[in-house]
Enzyme design. Sequence first.
Site, PDB file in Angstrom:
ATOM      1  N   SER A 257       0.850  -1.189   0.000  1.00  0.00           N
ATOM      2  CA  SER A 257       0.000   0.000   0.000  1.00  0.00           C
ATOM      3  C   SER A 257       0.884   1.237   0.000  1.00  0.00           C
ATOM      4  O   SER A 257       2.114   1.144   0.006  1.00  0.00           O
ATOM      5  CB  SER A 257      -0.913   0.013   1.228  1.00  0.00           C
ATOM      6  OG  SER A 257      -0.139   0.142   2.410  1.00  0.00           O
ATOM      7  N   LYS A 258       0.247   2.401   0.030  1.00  0.00           N
ATOM      8  CA  LYS A 258       0.994   3.653  -0.061  1.00  0.00           C
ATOM      9  C   LYS A 258       1.948   3.853   1.102  1.00  0.00           C
ATOM     10  O   LYS A 258       2.937   4.586   0.985  1.00  0.00           O
ATOM     11  CB  LYS A 258       0.017   4.826  -0.153  1.00  0.00           C
ATOM     12  CG  LYS A 258      -0.699   4.895  -1.499  1.00  0.00           C
ATOM     13  CD  LYS A 258      -1.613   6.087  -1.574  1.00  0.00           C
ATOM     14  CE  LYS A 258      -2.312   6.151  -2.933  1.00  0.00           C
ATOM     15  NZ  LYS A 258      -3.240   7.300  -3.031  1.00  0.00           N
ATOM     16  N   ARG A 259       1.674   3.209   2.227  1.00  0.00           N
ATOM     17  CA  ARG A 259       2.594   3.399   3.351  1.00  0.00           C
ATOM     18  C   ARG A 259       3.955   2.748   3.086  1.00  0.00           C
ATOM     19  O   ARG A 259       4.929   3.029   3.785  1.00  0.00           O
ATOM     20  CB  ARG A 259       1.975   2.852   4.643  1.00  0.00           C
ATOM     21  CG  ARG A 259       1.878   1.344   4.724  1.00  0.00           C
ATOM     22  CD  ARG A 259       1.393   0.928   6.117  1.00  0.00           C
ATOM     23  NE  ARG A 259       1.210  -0.497   6.225  1.00  0.00           N
ATOM     24  CZ  ARG A 259       0.132  -1.143   5.852  1.00  0.00           C
ATOM     25  NH1 ARG A 259      -0.884  -0.480   5.322  1.00  0.00           N
ATOM     26  NH2 ARG A 259       0.036  -2.459   5.998  1.00  0.00           N
ATOM     27  N   HIS A 260       4.017   1.865   2.104  1.00  0.00           N
ATOM     28  CA  HIS A 260       5.298   1.258   1.723  1.00  0.00           C
ATOM     29  C   HIS A 260       6.019   2.086   0.662  1.00  0.00           C
ATOM     30  O   HIS A 260       7.092   1.709   0.199  1.00  0.00           O
ATOM     31  CB  HIS A 260       5.069  -0.156   1.180  1.00  0.00           C
ATOM     32  CG  HIS A 260       4.450  -1.084   2.171  1.00  0.00           C
ATOM     33  ND1 HIS A 260       3.153  -1.533   2.063  1.00  0.00           N
ATOM     34  CD2 HIS A 260       4.949  -1.628   3.310  1.00  0.00           C
ATOM     35  CE1 HIS A 260       2.887  -2.335   3.083  1.00  0.00           C
ATOM     36  NE2 HIS A 260       3.955  -2.407   3.848  1.00  0.00           N
ATOM     37  N   GLY A 261       5.426   3.214   0.270  1.00  0.00           N
ATOM     38  CA  GLY A 261       5.994   4.024  -0.805  1.00  0.00           C
ATOM     39  C   GLY A 261       5.072   3.993  -2.006  1.00  0.00           C
ATOM     40  O   GLY A 261       3.902   3.619  -1.911  1.00  0.00           O
TER      41      GLY A 261
END
Length: 493
Positions: A257-261
Amino acid sequence: MVASGRASSRVRFAPSPTGQLHIGGARTALFNWLFARHHGGTFILRIEDTDVARSSEDFYQVVLDSLKWLGLHWDEGPEKGGRYGPYRQSERLDIYERYGRRLLEEGKAYRCYCSPQELEDQKRRLQKGGEPFTCPRGCRTLSSEERKNLEAKERKPALRFRVPQGTVWVDDVLRGRVSFENKLIGDFIILKSDGTPTYNFACVIDDHLMKITHIIRGDEHLPNTPRQVLLYQALDFPLPLFAHIPLILGKDSSKLSKRHGATSVSYYREQGYLPWTMVNYLALLGWSTPDSQQFFEKDELIQKFSLERVGKSAAIFDPVKLEWMNGEYIRKMGPDELVDLLIPYLRQAGLIEESIDSTAHQKILEVAGLERERIKVLPEIVDLAGFFFTSDFPYDPVSVKKRLEKDYVPSLLEEARLRIQALSPFEEESLGQVLRRLAEDSSLSPSEVFHPLRVALTGKMKGPGLFELAVVLGKEEVVRRIERTLEMLKNSF
């Protein structure tokens, strides 16, 4: 279970234009494309855009552009056409209505008048008791009189599929045989009250009419499959072969997801990744060869791909490995091809003119040759090599302090300027000889000469070989930069 392929194999990628093309979606598209190319089959692109509120033409175009950039060209679909179009679900609503009516007439579906609020209340009641939510099924047995009364109250019915008793068995290429209890599925909506189809209904109709033989998709769709199998059976459609590929996870083993980049193909395109790097890397997310090969040419990847080599475990998306792989592919590129890719970034940074003559092109070619070992993504050329294209480069303060703030440096640079100015021819070998002789004459080590000169010419401590970069700059420019540095030291210290 063997995923038999043949020239008549037909696979599809069916994204919704509700956002950027996600890395996971791109991997699904790639596996379908590779399967089709390996077996000489057909790769179809279908756009599932019945969610009018969230779908947009901009995202539709982004999906198409991303697939084209990756080189995953489709055989049938938007912009291509084909025998089984249209290939956008929003243009196929009459088809879904026709099949919904057929199920209604055959008693395999019924009109449901439950409001969203009533269903939500039912769901909350069941959850409080620890029971799974399924449709209350009260509308299954409504009389015609009861239906008229509800419609008189302007209740617009949805069409709900009548799930039979029993068990659904799903044969999956990767997971084997999986069973689902029908009582846990519950009657589900196939056409909403506004006439638009639900995902499960539309994709079954489309996959059948488009003669899809293999459905290769992410395993987040596995829970949808029993509903789809029930619809295939109710409509007397032959079942395709299913293959649910594992999820892509972040490095913390949670869903990517976006929290991983960044998670979109567009981002990596904008950041200067090569399209084949992305294809090669995505292919390795869940698939491998027996010898764990890492790098592939296009035809080689097509020839070696098989669903049987797709693993059951989730794949880990590693941006560090992706960047490393991109650097490796940059180093494999021909000089002219690399220059063509670097020019837009140099131009955008204002380092080169819009129009490039042969002299400027040759310089960029030489610079690319010096920097290619250090470039991991294309935009890095600006920071790595910007000093080649402007005399007004900034000096890195740390480099100045460490290499230039020494008592002997001003006189050393002045002597270097005089000897370089007199040097002819100005070549790597002759320059090296002059600077080494300067070190001896000054009772300095070579590094005590080379390090200050590098900062004088580039503004920083690291970069390509000193002699090589100096020759690319040219004698006049080297002398000019030494003079600029002497002036800076004079005014600063």
